[in-house]
Design a protein around this motif. Structure first.
Motif, PDB file in Angstrom:
ATOM      1  N   ASP A   5       1.009  -1.152   0.212  1.00 29.52           N
ATOM      2  CA  ASP A   5      -0.193  -0.109   0.080  1.00 29.52           C
ATOM      3  C   ASP A   5       0.918   1.105   0.050  1.00 29.52           C
ATOM      4  O   ASP A   5       0.720   2.258  -0.752  1.00 29.52           O
ATOM      5  CB  ASP A   5      -0.772   0.067   1.147  1.00 29.52           C
ATOM      6  CG  ASP A   5      -2.072  -1.017   1.070  1.00 29.52           C
ATOM      7  OD1 ASP A   5      -2.607  -0.905   0.219  1.00 29.52           O
ATOM      8  OD2 ASP A   5      -1.910  -1.946   2.099  1.00 29.52           O
ATOM      9  N   VAL A   6       1.994   1.127   0.890  1.00 30.83           N
ATOM     10  CA  VAL A   6       2.906   2.110   0.870  1.00 30.83           C
ATOM     11  C   VAL A   6       4.146   1.893   0.715  1.00 30.83           C
ATOM     12  O   VAL A   6       4.603   1.078   1.478  1.00 30.83           O
ATOM     13  CB  VAL A   6       2.857   3.356   2.055  1.00 30.83           C
ATOM     14  CG1 VAL A   6       3.362   4.377   2.392  1.00 30.83           C
ATOM     15  CG2 VAL A   6       1.144   3.366   2.422  1.00 30.83           C
ATOM     16  N   HIS A  21       2.781   5.822  12.512  1.00 29.22           N
ATOM     17  CA  HIS A  21       1.707   6.450  12.299  1.00 29.22           C
ATOM     18  C   HIS A  21       0.868   5.670  11.485  1.00 29.22           C
ATOM     19  O   HIS A  21      -0.519   5.491  11.641  1.00 29.22           O
ATOM     20  CB  HIS A  21       1.864   7.760  11.730  1.00 29.22           C
ATOM     21  CG  HIS A  21       1.903   8.764  12.625  1.00 29.22           C
ATOM     22  ND1 HIS A  21       1.144   9.437  13.542  1.00 29.22           N
ATOM     23  CD2 HIS A  21       2.985   9.509  12.901  1.00 29.22           C
ATOM     24  CE1 HIS A  21       1.611  10.279  14.420  1.00 29.22           C
ATOM     25  NE2 HIS A  21       3.082  10.660  14.008  1.00 29.22           N
ATOM     26  N   LEU A  22       1.321   4.901  10.599  1.00 33.73           N
ATOM     27  CA  LEU A  22       0.634   3.996   9.347  1.00 33.73           C
ATOM     28  C   LEU A  22       0.239   2.836  10.212  1.00 33.73           C
ATOM     29  O   LEU A  22      -0.958   2.625  10.109  1.00 33.73           O
ATOM     30  CB  LEU A  22       1.536   3.539   8.214  1.00 33.73           C
ATOM     31  CG  LEU A  22       1.847   4.487   7.203  1.00 33.73           C
ATOM     32  CD1 LEU A  22       2.897   4.125   6.329  1.00 33.73           C
ATOM     33  CD2 LEU A  22       0.555   4.737   6.486  1.00 33.73           C
ATOM     34  N   CYS A  26      -3.598   3.270   9.920  1.00 33.57           N
ATOM     35  CA  CYS A  26      -3.999   2.468   8.724  1.00 33.57           C
ATOM     36  C   CYS A  26      -3.807   1.040   8.988  1.00 33.57           C
ATOM     37  O   CYS A  26      -3.010   0.280   8.223  1.00 33.57           O
ATOM     38  CB  CYS A  26      -3.272   3.004   7.648  1.00 33.57           C
ATOM     39  SG  CYS A  26      -3.296   4.793   7.237  1.00 33.57           S
ATOM     40  N   LYS A  27      -4.605   0.635  10.099  1.00 36.57           N
ATOM     41  CA  LYS A  27      -4.464  -0.679  10.569  1.00 36.57           C
ATOM     42  C   LYS A  27      -4.673  -1.773   9.249  1.00 36.57           C
ATOM     43  O   LYS A  27      -5.845  -1.686   8.399  1.00 36.57           O
ATOM     44  CB  LYS A  27      -5.188  -1.103  11.433  1.00 36.57           C
ATOM     45  CG  LYS A  27      -4.985  -0.397  12.855  1.00 36.57           C
ATOM     46  CD  LYS A  27      -5.576  -0.972  14.013  1.00 36.57           C
ATOM     47  CE  LYS A  27      -5.212   0.003  15.065  1.00 36.57           C
ATOM     48  NZ  LYS A  27      -3.767   0.089  15.662  1.00 36.57           N
ATOM     49  N   LEU A 402      -5.228  10.587   4.009  1.00 38.56           N
ATOM     50  CA  LEU A 402      -5.261  10.520   2.637  1.00 38.56           C
ATOM     51  C   LEU A 402      -5.264   8.916   2.145  1.00 38.56           C
ATOM     52  O   LEU A 402      -5.998   8.832   1.234  1.00 38.56           O
ATOM     53  CB  LEU A 402      -4.066  11.213   1.962  1.00 38.56           C
ATOM     54  CG  LEU A 402      -4.104  11.320   0.490  1.00 38.56           C
ATOM     55  CD1 LEU A 402      -5.347  12.059  -0.030  1.00 38.56           C
ATOM     56  CD2 LEU A 402      -2.697  11.957   0.265  1.00 38.56           C
ATOM     57  N   LEU A 403      -4.462   8.077   2.609  1.00 37.08           N
ATOM     58  CA  LEU A 403      -4.190   6.866   2.535  1.00 37.08           C
ATOM     59  C   LEU A 403      -5.732   5.988   2.454  1.00 37.08           C
ATOM     60  O   LEU A 403      -6.055   5.437   1.724  1.00 37.08           O
ATOM     61  CB  LEU A 403      -3.319   6.017   3.151  1.00 37.08           C
ATOM     62  CG  LEU A 403      -2.979   4.409   2.870  1.00 37.08           C
ATOM     63  CD1 LEU A 403      -2.807   4.357   1.362  1.00 37.08           C
ATOM     64  CD2 LEU A 403      -1.899   3.985   3.783  1.00 37.08           C
TER      65      LEU A 403
END
Length: 491
Positions: A5-6, A21-22, A26-27, A402-403
């Motif tokens: 994803d990133v 933070h991810l 953004c679990k 945003l993600l």
């Protein structure tokens, strides 16, 4: 080709923070960190000169999610490196790092809504695919500092090197050392080397503003004895944020008053003739980054005679030292260049969108973290008038928002688009390293959102509360085939 994803570029203070933070916001999202070097830490692993330390307090340079618990607020490099490493290890972030992966190229394909990232490795190029590219590689070149050549360098008989590439085997005990430069690096090196050298001279081209602060924050250390670590940390953090914000705004509103205040503080540290000769710049406080002197160590070295300051320009070097424009000479056994950084945008990688190369200097910054016309790319660029991490944390929080918004195939591509003409405004400070890089840096305007505000309180409110779809950030759908593949992968 591995897909995520990133992809985060850089495993320094910013990259490890981004990964935290991810994982928190953004679990379930997959990510990899590509790090060009062999270790975590970025700046704090790279710089090895004597006394390496922060020039910001660790209550604001530290992460907003992890308290700083050491006694010193102005911390040395090894303790900061430990803080970053501990953060990575305890959160399991270290398992996601690919070391010796130097990103050289990143290309976005609008048809698929994905980046293809190429990294140079000891085993040859490797490619990765991702929906979002998060650049956290810092703002300067690790390999190529600003290293001006002086006439006659070859004639000098002693060691001469740049502080960014400090020679670990250099023995400066009882030697005459000249440090060329007057920024944070020089001000750090001089008092430490002066403890063992015969004498240290700091040679600066023009006067510099400096200010002293205690290395330990007594109020913070008291609060930690009576409050839980995070509560004490947040109280001190907010106190420091508000003071920094107030002080910087005063430098814009009442520059002469602030100049006088800093001068008065300098006069308490050094004789008047020294202050007038070496600490009265032609620019105002915070037109360039303000040098921090913890516990007055630099000033004390000047006062006790183990160090001195010369304000002049180098004419040339000879076998015994430096000859200055004024005709004065400084004999030296060792010369250290603390002549500054070489700014670098997007980690030095070549970036393209749909086959067209992106020149950052032709693009405006969006909210200080994206580039005009470049989809699904967020870059971390901290504050220069406050601690770097204050901005880095905000940027990473925005990237997470945003993600999550990109999960919908109808809004899988996010790109800042400028629809009206804007007026350019100078970017950042007028420091030498900024001015040298102006032709490579992104542009900013005098109006939002096409600028970097350098205002933490304003940025914090905006990033937490403003809608993502603000009329400038445009969301686009994936092409039908890519949308179908996206939906299938999500099942």
């Amino acid at each position: 080709m591995e897909s995520f994803d990133v992809v985060i570029v850089g495993a320094g203070l910013s990259g490890i923070g981004a990964a935290w933070h991810l994982q928190d916001k953004c679990k379930g999202k997959s990510f990899a960190i590509l790090e060009a070097r062999e270790a975590i830490g970025g700046t704090w692993d790279l710089f090895r000169y004597p006394g390496i330390r922060s020039d910001s307090d660790m209550f604001t340079l530290g992460y907003n999610f992890r308290p700083w618990t050491e006694q010193k607020a102005i911390a040395d490099g090894p303790h900061i490196l430990k803080y970053v490493n501990d953060t990575a290890t305890e959160a399991g972030i270290d398992r996601h790092i690919r070391f010796r992966h130097k990103v050289s190229d990143a290309s976005f394909d609008s048809a698929t809504g994905r980046w293809t990232v190429t990294a140079d490795t000891p085993d040859g190029p490797r490619r990765f695919s991702c929906r979002m590219l998060l650049m956290a590689a810092g703002y300067y070149s690790y390999d190529n500092p600003h290293n001006p050549h002086f006439e006659g360098e070859e004639a000098f008989k002693g060691p001469i090197f740049h502080a960014q590439h400090w020679q670990q085997d250099v023995d400066y005990r009882n030697k005459r050392v000249v440090v060329i430069g007057s920024g944070a690096t020089a001000v750090t090196i001089v008092p430490v080397v002066a403890r063992e050298a015969a004498h240290v001279t700091m040679l600066q081209r023009s006067p510099t503003w400096m200010i002293s602060r205690p290395a330990e924050d007594r109020i913070a250390n008291f609060l930690r004895r009576i409050l839980p670590p995070m509560a004490a940390y947040n109280l001190v953090r907010w106190r420091n944020v508000l003071f920094q914000n107030f002080f910087f705004k005063q430098t814009r509103k009442n520059p002469q008053k602030v100049n006088k205040r800093v001068t008065d503080m300098l006069l308490k540290e050094l004789p008047e003739d020294v202050v007038k000769a070496h600490f009265q710049p032609s620019y105002n406080v915070w037109d360039q980054r303000l040098c921090l002197v913890p516990d007055s160590d630099f000033f004390n070295a000047v006062k006790d005679g183990s160090a001195s300051i010369v304000t002049d320009h180098v004419d040339h070097l000879d076998e015994k030292g430096l000859v200055l424009k004024s005709g004065q000479r400084i004999d030296a056994d060792i010369i250290v260049k603390a002549t500054g950084l070489r700014l670098q945008v997007l980690g030095g990688a070549t970036v393209s969108v749909d086959g067209r190369r992106v020149n950052p200097n032709e693009r405006y910054v969006y909210r200080g973290m994206m580039l005009e016309g470049v989809p699904n790319l967020v870059y971390v660029f901290g504050y220069f008038n406050a601690s770097w991490t204050l901005r880095a944390d905000l940027t990473c929080e925005y990237a997470c928002r945003l993600l999550n918004a990109l999960d919908n195939p109808a809004t899988a591509i996010a790109v800042p688009e400028r629809k009206v003409a804007v007026e350019d405004e100078p970017l950042l400070l007028n420091s030498g390293y900024v001015q040298r890089a102006m032709e490579t840096l992104p542009r900013q305007s005098s109006t939002d959102p096409w600028r970097d505000t350098q205002d933490y309180l304003r940025d914090r409110q905006s990033i937490h509360q403003d809608p993502l779809a603000d009329g400038t950030l445009q969301f686009r759908p994936l092409a039908p085939a890519a949308a179908a593949a996206f939906a299938e992968a999500a099942e």
